[in-house]
Design an enzyme around this catalytic site. Structure first.
Site, PDB file in Angstrom:
ATOM      1  N   ARG A  63     -13.761 -19.901 -16.920  1.00 41.46           N
ATOM      2  CA  ARG A  63     -12.518 -20.407 -16.306  1.00 41.46           C
ATOM      3  C   ARG A  63     -11.721 -19.269 -15.689  1.00 41.46           C
ATOM      4  O   ARG A  63     -11.660 -18.174 -16.241  1.00 41.46           O
ATOM      5  CB  ARG A  63     -11.652 -21.086 -17.378  1.00 41.46           C
ATOM      6  CG  ARG A  63     -12.183 -22.419 -17.812  1.00 41.46           C
ATOM      7  CD  ARG A  63     -11.401 -22.966 -18.989  1.00 41.46           C
ATOM      8  NE  ARG A  63     -12.222 -23.062 -20.170  1.00 41.46           N
ATOM      9  CZ  ARG A  63     -11.775 -23.236 -21.394  1.00 41.46           C
ATOM     10  NH1 ARG A  63     -10.483 -23.345 -21.617  1.00 41.46           N
ATOM     11  NH2 ARG A  63     -12.599 -23.317 -22.421  1.00 41.46           N
TER      12      ARG A  63
ATOM     13  N   ARG B 289     -10.090 -33.433 -34.916  1.00 39.81           N
ATOM     14  CA  ARG B 289      -9.493 -32.533 -33.934  1.00 39.81           C
ATOM     15  C   ARG B 289      -9.231 -33.319 -32.655  1.00 39.81           C
ATOM     16  O   ARG B 289     -10.139 -33.970 -32.122  1.00 39.81           O
ATOM     17  CB  ARG B 289     -10.438 -31.381 -33.654  1.00 39.81           C
ATOM     18  CG  ARG B 289      -9.850 -30.436 -32.655  1.00 39.81           C
ATOM     19  CD  ARG B 289     -10.755 -29.284 -32.402  1.00 39.81           C
ATOM     20  NE  ARG B 289     -10.072 -28.320 -31.549  1.00 39.81           N
ATOM     21  CZ  ARG B 289     -10.689 -27.339 -30.926  1.00 39.81           C
ATOM     22  NH1 ARG B 289     -11.974 -27.188 -31.054  1.00 39.81           N
ATOM     23  NH2 ARG B 289     -10.006 -26.521 -30.162  1.00 39.81           N
TER      24      ARG B 289
ATOM     25  N   ASN C 187     -14.967 -32.845 -35.171  1.00 42.44           N
ATOM     26  CA  ASN C 187     -14.563 -32.356 -33.858  1.00 42.44           C
ATOM     27  C   ASN C 187     -15.570 -32.938 -32.869  1.00 42.44           C
ATOM     28  O   ASN C 187     -16.688 -32.429 -32.753  1.00 42.44           O
ATOM     29  CB  ASN C 187     -14.593 -30.821 -33.882  1.00 42.44           C
ATOM     30  CG  ASN C 187     -14.220 -30.207 -32.555  1.00 42.44           C
ATOM     31  OD1 ASN C 187     -13.963 -30.921 -31.567  1.00 42.44           O
ATOM     32  ND2 ASN C 187     -14.211 -28.893 -32.493  1.00 42.44           N
TER      33      ASN C 187
ATOM     34  N   GLU D 109     -10.433 -22.699 -38.053  1.00 39.74           N
ATOM     35  CA  GLU D 109      -9.714 -23.902 -37.640  1.00 39.74           C
ATOM     36  C   GLU D 109      -9.995 -25.081 -38.559  1.00 39.74           C
ATOM     37  O   GLU D 109      -9.133 -25.908 -38.817  1.00 39.74           O
ATOM     38  CB  GLU D 109     -10.083 -24.240 -36.194  1.00 39.74           C
ATOM     39  CG  GLU D 109      -9.519 -23.196 -35.238  1.00 39.74           C
ATOM     40  CD  GLU D 109     -10.064 -23.292 -33.834  1.00 39.74           C
ATOM     41  OE1 GLU D 109      -9.415 -23.941 -33.017  1.00 39.74           O
ATOM     42  OE2 GLU D 109     -11.140 -22.723 -33.567  1.00 39.74           O
TER      43      GLU D 109
ATOM     44  N   HIS E 261      -5.502 -24.108 -28.521  1.00 37.77           N
ATOM     45  CA  HIS E 261      -5.941 -23.231 -29.629  1.00 37.77           C
ATOM     46  C   HIS E 261      -4.850 -23.136 -30.697  1.00 37.77           C
ATOM     47  O   HIS E 261      -4.776 -22.144 -31.439  1.00 37.77           O
ATOM     48  CB  HIS E 261      -6.240 -21.795 -29.151  1.00 37.77           C
ATOM     49  CG  HIS E 261      -7.435 -21.657 -28.265  1.00 37.77           C
ATOM     50  ND1 HIS E 261      -7.509 -20.727 -27.252  1.00 37.77           N
ATOM     51  CD2 HIS E 261      -8.619 -22.310 -28.235  1.00 37.77           C
ATOM     52  CE1 HIS E 261      -8.671 -20.814 -26.646  1.00 37.77           C
ATOM     53  NE2 HIS E 261      -9.373 -21.782 -27.220  1.00 37.77           N
TER      54      HIS E 261
END
Ligand code: AMP
Length: 405
Positions: free
Chosen positions: A240, A90, A7, A385, A179
């Protein structure tokens, strides 16, 4: 199979190594400060972690360091690097091109590069990692696993924005969702845990970390999700804003003469929890809220309220609700946040077992925290993940009959 997952961010490379035959993680770690001074690797095997300072000019050098560590006599887990059968990467944005994980070739690399316009912070770094890893390990298959792929089942009425059609036709402006690997993993686990009753299932999955998203999952498929064209839409996050009247942006652009770059930084890095308080860390906010800090109390209330509104909306989108799943940093570790979200929702058949809720911390085990009398099952499932990536890589290789050395 032995699968290496990568990743890659602009200055970091997160990695893990899985043996898919047993579903076990053999090692994991992160190279930080790639391309900067003071680079280092944190490498973990089981519970043993080592931190090693290195010189690391770029992603290729970072990956070479990782491979060396995997076969090193003291901290290694492999005899020889040829034991690695494939690499999973990823990739944040797969646009409308990738509805599932895909073997990487030049053409796939080109599309990931084109999609950088939709994810300028992520796709270029993901691609750098792919190119570096293919250089270092040219003989084995490399597979791209997309954050957006799970949400490609959204119906058009859910993924389109009410803006001029040309923006969609020519620029592909629409909701994509993110996600995906996490929502997929926890919903599959929930269906396994709850057994036959979940075959026809209506599940809401809450990924509550620094980034936050919620997904409505019907019979295993994503039918709506809170993040949009970018990971900025939806719930209130660490830094955010989540949902916002677009008019606010226009107003602030005009009144303070803000550039797109300035707005980008404000909405992505200086809004959300940190915008309302002075921290993005939910632990601090919960603590200060109990100590009477008004801004922390407000931030917590706002974040909880936004989650509740989405639960209401997605219960309607699903036509009912069988299960709610909590995952990621806040979802796995905060009984307080879970309690705030669910305590007033008994009218929806949602009843928390408060004792079980208090016990579900630490992000190690899957737990059911609903009361026996609850119509809706409530689960805490630690996301994984990397495992999904490794399994996906293996599935793609087997499905496509690809020979591995
Ligand atoms: P993640 O992005 O999944 O690593 O999640 C990061 C978020 O989880 C941060 O806001 C942390 O403050 C929050 N978090 C981690 N542990 C806890 C905890 N015990 N209680 C509340 N929030 C937590």
């Amino acid at each position: 199979m032995i699968i290496l997952t990568l990743n890659c961010g602009s200055s970091s490379v997160k990695y893990s190594v899985f043996n898919t035959a047993h579903g076990t993680m053999l090692a994991r770690g992160i190279v930080e400060r790639v391309g900067l001074t003071g680079s280092f690797i944190s490498h973990t095997v089981g519970t043993h972690e080592v931190k090693i300072e290195i010189k690391c000019l770029n992603h290729k050098v970072a990956i070479e360091h990782v491979l060396k560590l995997l076969v090193s006599s003291s901290d290694g887990i492999l005899e020889n690097i040829t034991e690695v059968n494939a690499v999973g990467h990823r990739v944040v944005h797969g646009g409308e091109f990738f509805i599932e994980s895909t073997i990487i070739n030049e053409e796939v690399e080109d599309v990931i590069a084109e999609l950088s316009t939709l994810a300028p912070l992520h796709n270029p770094a993901n691609l750098q990692g792919i190119q570096a890893a293919r250089d270092v390990l040219p003989k084995i298959p490399h597979v791209a696993v997309f954050d957006t792929a799970f949400h490609q089942t959204l119906p058009e009425y859910a993924f389109r924005y009410a803006i001029p059609s040309r923006w969609y036709d020519e620029k592909k402006i629409r909701k994509y969702g993110f996600h995906g690997t996490s929502h997929f993993y926890v919903s599959q686990r929930a269906m396994q845990l709850l057994g036959d009753s979940m075959k026809k299932s209506r599940i809401i999955s809450l990924h509550l970390g620094n980034g936050v998203s919620i997904t409505a999952i019907k019979d295993g498929k994503s039918i709506d999700t809170s993040m949009g064209l970018t990971p900025l839409e939806g719930l209130i996050m660490g830094t955010r804003s989540g949902d916002l009247d677009p008019g606010v942006i226009l107003y602030m652009m005009r009144s303070e003469n803000l550039s797109p770059e300035e707005l980008d930084a404000i909405l992505n890095r200086k809004s959300g929890l940190i915008g309302i308080t002075t921290t993005s860390d939910m632990r601090d906010i919960e603590k200060k809220a109990t100590e009477g800090d008004e801004k922390s109390h407000l931030a917590l209330k706002m974040a909880v309220y936004r989650v509740q509104k989405y639960i209401g909306a997605y219960t309607v989108a699903l036509g009912g609700l069988n299960a709610i799943i909590f995952t990621a940093g806040i979802g796995e570790n905060s009984p307080t946040f879970r309690n705030h979200v669910l305590k007033d929702l008994e009218f929806l058949g949602i009843k928390l077992d408060e004792k079980a809720n208090k016990k579900a911390i630490g992000g190690k085990e899957d737990q059911i925290i609903s009361a026996d009398s609850s119509d809706v099952k409530i689960l805490v499932i630690p996301t994984n993940e990397e495992l999904v990536m490794a399994q996906d890589v293996e599935n793609v290789i087997l499905r496509r009959n690809i020979k591995i050395p």
